[in-house]
Write a protein that holds these residues in place. Structure first.
Motif, short mmCIF file in Angstrom:
data_model
loop_
_atom_site.label_atom_id
_atom_site.label_comp_id
_atom_site.label_asym_id
_atom_site.label_seq_id
_atom_site.Cartn_x
_atom_site.Cartn_y
_atom_site.Cartn_z
N GLN A 32 -29.35 -19.73 -44.08
CA GLN A 32 -30.73 -19.19 -44.04
C GLN A 32 -31.54 -19.24 -45.32
O GLN A 32 -30.90 -19.39 -46.45
N PRO A 33 -32.91 -19.10 -45.30
CA PRO A 33 -33.32 -18.98 -46.39
C PRO A 33 -33.13 -17.69 -47.35
O PRO A 33 -32.72 -16.84 -46.67
N ASP A 70 -38.39 -27.12 -54.43
CA ASP A 70 -37.61 -26.34 -53.40
C ASP A 70 -36.15 -26.92 -53.59
O ASP A 70 -35.10 -26.02 -52.92
N THR A 71 -35.94 -27.90 -54.24
CA THR A 71 -34.28 -28.42 -54.32
C THR A 71 -33.90 -28.27 -55.62
O THR A 71 -32.65 -28.42 -55.85
N TYR A 126 -32.66 -31.22 -45.91
CA TYR A 126 -32.95 -30.43 -47.10
C TYR A 126 -31.78 -29.76 -47.79
O TYR A 126 -31.48 -29.77 -49.15
N LEU A 127 -30.77 -29.08 -47.20
CA LEU A 127 -29.64 -28.90 -47.68
C LEU A 127 -28.85 -29.99 -48.39
O LEU A 127 -28.31 -29.41 -49.52
N LEU A 128 -28.69 -31.09 -47.71
CA LEU A 128 -27.90 -32.05 -48.14
C LEU A 128 -28.59 -32.41 -49.78
O LEU A 128 -27.99 -32.71 -50.50
N ALA A 129 -29.92 -32.54 -49.69
CA ALA A 129 -30.67 -32.95 -50.93
C ALA A 129 -30.33 -31.88 -52.06
O ALA A 129 -30.10 -32.19 -53.20
N TYR A 136 -24.48 -23.34 -59.73
CA TYR A 136 -25.90 -23.51 -59.89
C TYR A 136 -26.53 -22.55 -58.70
O TYR A 136 -25.77 -22.18 -58.00
N ASP A 137 -27.64 -21.82 -59.29
CA ASP A 137 -28.24 -20.69 -58.47
C ASP A 137 -29.41 -21.25 -57.67
O ASP A 137 -30.01 -22.44 -58.57
N ILE A 138 -29.85 -21.25 -56.67
CA ILE A 138 -31.02 -21.83 -55.72
C ILE A 138 -31.46 -20.66 -54.88
O ILE A 138 -30.64 -19.85 -54.32
N ASP A 139 -32.77 -20.54 -54.67
CA ASP A 139 -33.27 -19.89 -53.67
C ASP A 139 -33.80 -20.77 -52.51
O ASP A 139 -34.92 -21.58 -52.66
#
Length: 286
Positions: free
Chosen positions: A79-80, A18-19, A49-52, A31-34
Motif C-alpha cells: 500500500q502507499p 518515487d523509487t 514499480y515495487l520491483l524497481a 533503507y527507508d522509502i515512502d
C-alpha cells in the motif's frame, strides 16, 4: 510525449524520486522509502514499480550497478506509505554479485508484514559481450501516433479503482489488443504497446523493471475483468536501452487452476531486445 524542452533527465525525474531509498543510519543494508500513491492500480501499488524500488536498494547494497536477473515473490499487497527494505549481499564476485532484499510495511495492528522478497544477480550491462544471435523479432504494431492512448479509454472499462499509474506513463496500445476497453476483447491473450514515462525521462535498467509490468494485463484481452495480482515475476535484462519509447509485447498462452502466466518482451528504439520477463498471476475472479 513530452517535448524535448520538457524532458526529465535520468536521475532527476518523478520515477527517480518515487523509487529513491534512504539508508538507515546504523543499520547497514537497510533503507527507508515512502511508497508513492502515484503508482497504484485498482487496489494496490504496481508490482513493476515495487520491483524497481527493491532493484534500486540492491544497487546501493551491491558492488555492481545493473540487475541482470531478478526474481520477486509478491507475498502480500503493498500500500502507499512508509516501507523499509532490508538487503543482504549473498556473494560478491568479479563480474557478478548476488543479493536478496525484502520490503516490509506495518499493518493496522502495528505488526511488520513482509510484502515482497527478491533475489537478484547484478553485473554491468555495458561490460557484456556485443555478439547477438537471436530468432526473436520486434512486435509488428502500428506507429506510436496510430496507437491508442490511455486518455481515450472509456469511463466504464474493466478497471475499477485507482488508475493513478496511468498518469505517470506515456502509454499507447496497439488497437488490435485494445478491444477489451470497449467490451470487445480478442480472446487471444495478447497486449502490445509503446511505453514511455509521462515526464519524458528515457528508460534505463531500473525503469525496465517497471516496463515489464506497466501494460494492462493480458487477462483483459481474454475477456476477464478486475485485479490480476502478481505472485511471482522474473526479469532478465539484456542490454541498456537506447533513448526513446519502448515497444512492449505481452502474451498469455495458458490459464488453468485460476492462474495465468504472462511473458513479456521489451524492445528499444534501436530494435534491440532489452528485457524479457515471465510472471505468474492470479486470474481475475469473474
Amino acid at each position: 510525449m513530452a517535448t524535448a524542452a520538457a524532458r526529465a533527465a535520468i536521475g532527476d525525474s518523478e520515477f527517480d524520486r518515487d523509487t529513491a531509498v534512504v539508508a538507515r543510519p546504523g543499520e547497514p543494508g537497510t533503507y527507508d522509502i515512502d511508497l508513492s500513491a502515484g503508482w497504484t492500480i485498482i487496489a494496490a501499488v504496481n508490482g513493476g514499480y515495487l520491483l524497481a524500488v527493491l532493484g534500486r536498494a540492491l544497487r546501493e547494497a551491491l558492488p555492481h550497478p545493473d540487475p541482470i536477473t531478478i526474481t520477486a515473490h509478491y507475498l502480500t499487497a503493498s500500500q502507499p506509505g512508509p516501507a523499509v527494505v532490508r538487503t543482504e549481499v549473498v556473494r560478491a564476485g568479479r563480474t557478478m554479485s548476488t543479493g536478496q532484499a525484502s520490503l516490509f510495511q506495518t499493518d493496522a495492528e502495528g505488526r511488520e508484514v513482509e510484502r515482497i522478497r527478491v533475489i537478484a544477480g547484478y553485473g554491468d550491462l555495458d561490460a557484456l559481450p556485443d555478439e547477438v544471435r537471436t530468432s526473436a523479432a520486434p512486435p509488428a504494431m502500428p506507429s506510436y501516433a496510430d496507437c491508442v492512448s490511455s486518455d481515450d479509454a472509456p469511463d466504464d472499462g474493466p478497471v475499477t479503482g485507482s488508475t493513478a499509474i496511468l498518469q505517470r506513463l506515456d502509454l499507447r496500445l496497439d488497437p488490435a489488443t485494445a478491444g477489451w476497453a470497449i467490451g470487445a476483447p480478442s480472446g487471444t491473450g495478447d497486449m502490445r504497446g509503446w511505453l514511455g514515462l509521462a515526464d519524458g525521462r528515457d528508460h534505463d535498467a531500473l525503469s525496465l523493471l517497471l516496463a515489464v509490468d506497466a501494460l494492462p494485463p493480458t487477462a483483459f484481452d481474454l475477456g476477464l475483468k478486475g485485479w490480476t495480482p502478481t505472485l511471482e515475476l522474473t526479469v532478465h535484462l539484456r542490454t541498456r536501452p537506447a533513448p526513446g519509447p519502448l515497444r512492449v509485447s505481452l502474451t498469455t498462452r495458458n490459464l488453468a487452476g485460476g492462474l495465468m502466466e504472462e511473458d513479456a518482451q521489451v524492445w528499444d528504439s534501436a530494435d534491440r531486445l532489452v528485457a524479457q520477463s515471465r510472471q505468474l498471476a492470479r486470474a481475475p475472479r469473474g
